[in-house]
Design an enzyme around this catalytic site. Structure first.
Site, PDB file in Angstrom:
ATOM      1  N   TYR A  14       0.956  -1.309   0.000  1.00  0.00           N
ATOM      2  CA  TYR A  14      -0.128   0.028  -0.159  1.00  0.00           C
ATOM      3  C   TYR A  14       0.952   1.436   0.071  1.00  0.00           C
ATOM      4  O   TYR A  14       0.544   2.484  -0.035  1.00  0.00           O
ATOM      5  CB  TYR A  14      -0.749  -0.220   1.155  1.00  0.00           C
ATOM      6  CG  TYR A  14      -1.696  -1.129   1.165  1.00  0.00           C
ATOM      7  CD1 TYR A  14      -2.795  -1.183   0.433  1.00  0.00           C
ATOM      8  CD2 TYR A  14      -1.513  -2.183   1.928  1.00  0.00           C
ATOM      9  CE1 TYR A  14      -3.998  -2.400   0.480  1.00  0.00           C
ATOM     10  CE2 TYR A  14      -2.550  -3.446   2.101  1.00  0.00           C
ATOM     11  CZ  TYR A  14      -3.706  -3.266   1.373  1.00  0.00           C
ATOM     12  OH  TYR A  14      -4.477  -4.362   1.326  1.00  0.00           O
ATOM     13  N   HIS A  19      -4.538   6.139  -0.837  1.00  0.00           N
ATOM     14  CA  HIS A  19      -5.112   5.757   0.420  1.00  0.00           C
ATOM     15  C   HIS A  19      -3.912   6.276   1.691  1.00  0.00           C
ATOM     16  O   HIS A  19      -4.072   6.242   2.813  1.00  0.00           O
ATOM     17  CB  HIS A  19      -5.527   4.737   0.860  1.00  0.00           C
ATOM     18  CG  HIS A  19      -6.981   4.721   1.701  1.00  0.00           C
ATOM     19  ND1 HIS A  19      -7.482   5.649   1.622  1.00  0.00           N
ATOM     20  CD2 HIS A  19      -7.798   3.758   2.281  1.00  0.00           C
ATOM     21  CE1 HIS A  19      -8.776   5.515   2.427  1.00  0.00           C
ATOM     22  NE2 HIS A  19      -8.903   4.272   2.635  1.00  0.00           N
ATOM     23  N   PHE A  63      -4.945  -1.405   9.889  1.00  0.00           N
ATOM     24  CA  PHE A  63      -5.396  -0.922   8.460  1.00  0.00           C
ATOM     25  C   PHE A  63      -6.077   0.173   8.765  1.00  0.00           C
ATOM     26  O   PHE A  63      -6.748   0.584   9.784  1.00  0.00           O
ATOM     27  CB  PHE A  63      -6.064  -2.083   7.897  1.00  0.00           C
ATOM     28  CG  PHE A  63      -5.182  -2.935   7.105  1.00  0.00           C
ATOM     29  CD1 PHE A  63      -4.569  -2.691   5.923  1.00  0.00           C
ATOM     30  CD2 PHE A  63      -4.829  -4.127   7.902  1.00  0.00           C
ATOM     31  CE1 PHE A  63      -3.692  -3.590   5.334  1.00  0.00           C
ATOM     32  CE2 PHE A  63      -3.949  -5.191   7.113  1.00  0.00           C
ATOM     33  CZ  PHE A  63      -3.500  -4.805   6.173  1.00  0.00           C
ATOM     34  N   ASN A  65      -9.237   1.267   8.496  1.00  0.00           N
ATOM     35  CA  ASN A  65     -10.559   1.260   9.034  1.00  0.00           C
ATOM     36  C   ASN A  65     -10.464   1.088  10.569  1.00  0.00           C
ATOM     37  O   ASN A  65     -11.341   0.986  11.260  1.00  0.00           O
ATOM     38  CB  ASN A  65     -11.561   0.438   8.291  1.00  0.00           C
ATOM     39  CG  ASN A  65     -11.171  -0.746   8.305  1.00  0.00           C
ATOM     40  OD1 ASN A  65     -10.074  -1.259   8.695  1.00  0.00           O
ATOM     41  ND2 ASN A  65     -11.973  -1.786   7.668  1.00  0.00           N
ATOM     42  N   ASP A  90      -6.057  11.263   3.293  1.00  0.00           N
ATOM     43  CA  ASP A  90      -6.391  11.458   1.894  1.00  0.00           C
ATOM     44  C   ASP A  90      -7.737  11.790   1.757  1.00  0.00           C
ATOM     45  O   ASP A  90      -8.532  11.629   2.634  1.00  0.00           O
ATOM     46  CB  ASP A  90      -6.018  10.178   1.109  1.00  0.00           C
ATOM     47  CG  ASP A  90      -6.904   9.083   1.599  1.00  0.00           C
ATOM     48  OD1 ASP A  90      -7.821   8.716   0.869  1.00  0.00           O
ATOM     49  OD2 ASP A  90      -6.685   8.579   2.574  1.00  0.00           O
ATOM     50  N   ASN A 111     -12.915   6.078   5.998  1.00  0.00           N
ATOM     51  CA  ASN A 111     -12.997   4.994   7.093  1.00  0.00           C
ATOM     52  C   ASN A 111     -12.097   5.225   8.183  1.00  0.00           C
ATOM     53  O   ASN A 111     -12.176   4.950   9.247  1.00  0.00           O
ATOM     54  CB  ASN A 111     -12.923   3.826   6.422  1.00  0.00           C
ATOM     55  CG  ASN A 111     -14.231   3.499   5.814  1.00  0.00           C
ATOM     56  OD1 ASN A 111     -15.216   3.790   5.995  1.00  0.00           O
ATOM     57  ND2 ASN A 111     -13.925   2.607   4.637  1.00  0.00           N
TER      58      ASN A 111
END
Length: 188
Positions: A14, A19, A63, A65, A90, A111
């Site tokens: 990632y 994100h 993560f 969320n 973001d 989230n």
């Protein structure tokens, strides 16, 4: 002590995604401050001096969320409150390279911010939103935000995360009103 949090997803997969603009901006801020961090439990944390005052730079290693619990733990450990936070995040509602500084506000469907609001029980913390959208929004938003920035956007992203680091510095040194006046709607 101020606590500056960059939101993103952990792991190499990632690292260069839309994100992770919050992580990228926090990295830029850490580099400017000469801050080296280490993993403490479920967060990467670095001690720094920003705008002449002590600060903690934080990347939750959960993560997106589930960002709230690591941030709450760091705040508890440093005896801070949500009012001490400045969050880099973001925002697909903003065009690529556009910033929006807010003193407080809703999660706006994000989230990571939702997790912070739910865990901390308040929307009263500063945030610097970094625009990551180019053109119309696609149908699959999750796929879009988890995709890497294409090569033709990389320079704009680099400038935007640098400008976001400037916005945080201004926020800490001069306050939210000055940061909003100077950076809201500004585009690289």
């Amino acid at each position: 002590m101020r606590v500056v949090v960059g939101l993103g997803n952990p792991g190499e997969r990632y690292r260069r995604t839309r994100h992770n603009a919050g992580f990228l901006a926090l990295d830029a801020l850490a580099a400017r401050a000469g801050a080296a961090g280490r993993v403490r439990g479920d967060a990467w944390v670095a001690e720094a001096t920003l705008a002449g005052a002590p600060a903690l730079l934080v990347k939750p290693l959960a993560f997106m969320n589930a960002s709230g619990p690591p941030v709450a733990r760091v705040l508890a450990q440093c005896q801070g409150s949500p009012a001490d936070l400045a969050v880099l995040v973001d925002d697909i509602a903003l065009e690529l390279g556009v910033l929006r500084v807010r003193e407080r506000g809703s999660h706006g469907g994000h989230n990571g911010l939702r997790s912070l609001v739910e865990t901390l029980g308040t929307e009263d913390f500063a945030r610097v939103r970094i625009g990551v959208r180019r053109g119309d929004l696609p149908g699959d938003l999750a796929e879009y935000v988890l995709a890497e920035f294409p090569p033709d956007e990389v320079l704009v992203v680099q400038e935007a995360v640098g400008m976001a680091a400037d916005a945080v510095w201004c926020l800490l040194e001069e306050g939210a009103a000055a940061a909003m006046n100077r950076f809201n709607g500004r585009r690289v």
